[in-house]
Design a protein around this motif. Structure first.
Motif, mmCIF file in Angstrom:
data_model
loop_
_atom_site.group_PDB
_atom_site.id
_atom_site.type_symbol
_atom_site.label_atom_id
_atom_site.label_comp_id
_atom_site.label_asym_id
_atom_site.label_seq_id
_atom_site.Cartn_x
_atom_site.Cartn_y
_atom_site.Cartn_z
ATOM 1 N N THR A 2 0.590 -0.760 0.000
ATOM 2 C CA THR A 2 0.000 0.000 0.000
ATOM 3 C C THR A 2 0.654 0.843 0.000
ATOM 4 O O THR A 2 0.960 1.065 0.423
ATOM 5 N N ASN A 3 0.297 0.378 0.251
ATOM 6 C CA ASN A 3 0.326 0.607 -0.432
ATOM 7 C C ASN A 3 1.416 1.377 -1.026
ATOM 8 O O ASN A 3 1.686 1.102 0.294
ATOM 9 N N PHE A 122 -2.269 -3.997 -9.052
ATOM 10 C CA PHE A 122 -2.154 -2.950 -8.042
ATOM 11 C C PHE A 122 -3.393 -2.893 -7.149
ATOM 12 O O PHE A 122 -3.275 -2.829 -5.918
ATOM 13 N N ILE A 123 -4.573 -2.924 -7.749
ATOM 14 C CA ILE A 123 -5.800 -2.858 -6.958
ATOM 15 C C ILE A 123 -5.933 -4.085 -6.059
ATOM 16 O O ILE A 123 -6.317 -3.980 -4.888
ATOM 17 N N ARG A 124 -5.598 -5.241 -6.584
ATOM 18 C CA ARG A 124 -5.653 -6.463 -5.770
ATOM 19 C C ARG A 124 -4.681 -6.364 -4.599
ATOM 20 O O ARG A 124 -5.004 -6.750 -3.470
ATOM 21 N N SER A 125 -3.496 -5.847 -4.862
ATOM 22 C CA SER A 125 -2.502 -5.685 -3.804
ATOM 23 C C SER A 125 -2.981 -4.698 -2.744
ATOM 24 O O SER A 125 -2.808 -4.915 -1.539
ATOM 25 N N GLU A 126 -3.586 -3.590 -3.165
ATOM 26 C CA GLU A 126 -4.109 -2.618 -2.220
ATOM 27 C C GLU A 126 -5.139 -3.254 -1.292
ATOM 28 O O GLU A 126 -5.149 -2.998 -0.086
ATOM 29 N N CYS A 127 -6.002 -4.071 -1.846
ATOM 30 C CA CYS A 127 -7.044 -4.718 -1.034
ATOM 31 C C CYS A 127 -6.446 -5.773 -0.110
ATOM 32 O O CYS A 127 -6.861 -5.901 1.044
ATOM 33 N N ASP A 128 -5.465 -6.520 -0.598
ATOM 34 C CA ASP A 128 -4.850 -7.565 0.221
ATOM 35 C C ASP A 128 -4.098 -6.981 1.411
ATOM 36 O O ASP A 128 -4.019 -7.608 2.470
ATOM 37 N N GLU A 129 -3.529 -5.791 1.250
ATOM 38 C CA GLU A 129 -2.661 -5.215 2.279
ATOM 39 C C GLU A 129 -3.226 -3.936 2.867
ATOM 40 O O GLU A 129 -2.492 -3.082 3.371
ATOM 41 N N ALA A 130 -4.549 -3.809 2.822
ATOM 42 C CA ALA A 130 -5.179 -2.551 3.247
ATOM 43 C C ALA A 130 -4.844 -2.186 4.689
ATOM 44 O O ALA A 130 -4.547 -1.028 4.990
ATOM 45 N N ARG A 131 -4.882 -3.154 5.573
ATOM 46 C CA ARG A 131 -4.661 -2.847 6.995
ATOM 47 C C ARG A 131 -3.259 -2.290 7.238
ATOM 48 O O ARG A 131 -3.090 -1.276 7.930
#
Length: 225
Positions: A2-3, A122-131
């Protein structure tokens, strides 16, 4: 990941700091296996403390306790908590940048297809690592103005501008710069906002596809003009 993706530095809620540009470089690099393992343990502990306590309650003492080492051992390698947090952010940026570079430089695909691949990843990564991304956003004021952070941001821009120049070889430099900024800003801001709520794989795919369609249509229009 996360980004930042490496393209931009996201800024979360304000976190008070006494110094605008604190020292964030590590004091020394581990040279022996034991030292390397200690730094790895410290970074893993830092991830756990950040995830459980958040940036506001992140301290060197808590990291040392979680890692099972003395605070003095921690200070041998990291001068302050900003340097620990920046190392976590740096490693995340580097992994993301390497992933995106591989996709953007994959000449087996046409530029529009590469861009679609990047958007989905990128969007998938953002969601996977949001916390973890949200926690690092909160810590960003500690290091966002440091030269090391600016260098990483610049490196991410170079990667994407090289791709855009390949995709749009006849577009003037000024127009290309605007296009780069528009796409990267929209991608990072959109990814951040979208990932703030839990998403299903179908929702992630639909959102990524819509954003990729928008970017590709924009590139096609620039190319024709």
């Amino acid at each position: 990941m996360t980004n930042y993706s490496g393209f931009t530095i996201r800024i979360g809620r304000p976190l008070m700091t006494d110094r605008r540009n604190p020292r964030i470089a590590t004091r020394k690099q581990p040279r022996q296996a034991r030292s390397t393992r200690l730094v790895e343990d410290v970074l893993q502990a830092a991830v756990q403390v950040l995830a459980s306590e958040g940036a506001q309650r992140f301290t060197m003492a808590r990291v040392a306790e979680r890692a099972g080492v003395s605070v003095g051992s921690l200070y041998q390698y990291f001068p302050n908590k900003a340097s620990v947090l920046f190392r976590l952010q740096h490693d995340e940026w580097r992994q993301t940048a390497e992933m995106l570079r591989g996709m953007l430089e994959d000449t087996r695909q046409a530029p529009p297809e590469r861009l679609r691949t990047v958007v989905h990843a990128f969007i998938r990564s953002e969601c996977d690592e949001a916390r973890m991304r949200i926690a690092l956003d909160d810590a960003a004021p500690l290091y966002r103005d440091a030269p090391e952070a600016q260098e990483i941001r610049a490196a991410g821009t170079v990667i994407f501008r090289a791709f855009m120049r390949e995709a749009l070889p006849d577009v003037p430099d000024a127009t290309l710069a605007v296009a780069c900024d528009l796409i990267t800003t929209t991608l990072t801001a959109g990814g951040k906002a979208f990932s703030e709520h839990e998403r299903t794989p179908a929702e992630i795919d639909a959102y990524s596809t819509a954003m990729a369609d928008m970017f590709c249509a924009y590139l096609e229009r620039l190319a024709h003009n």
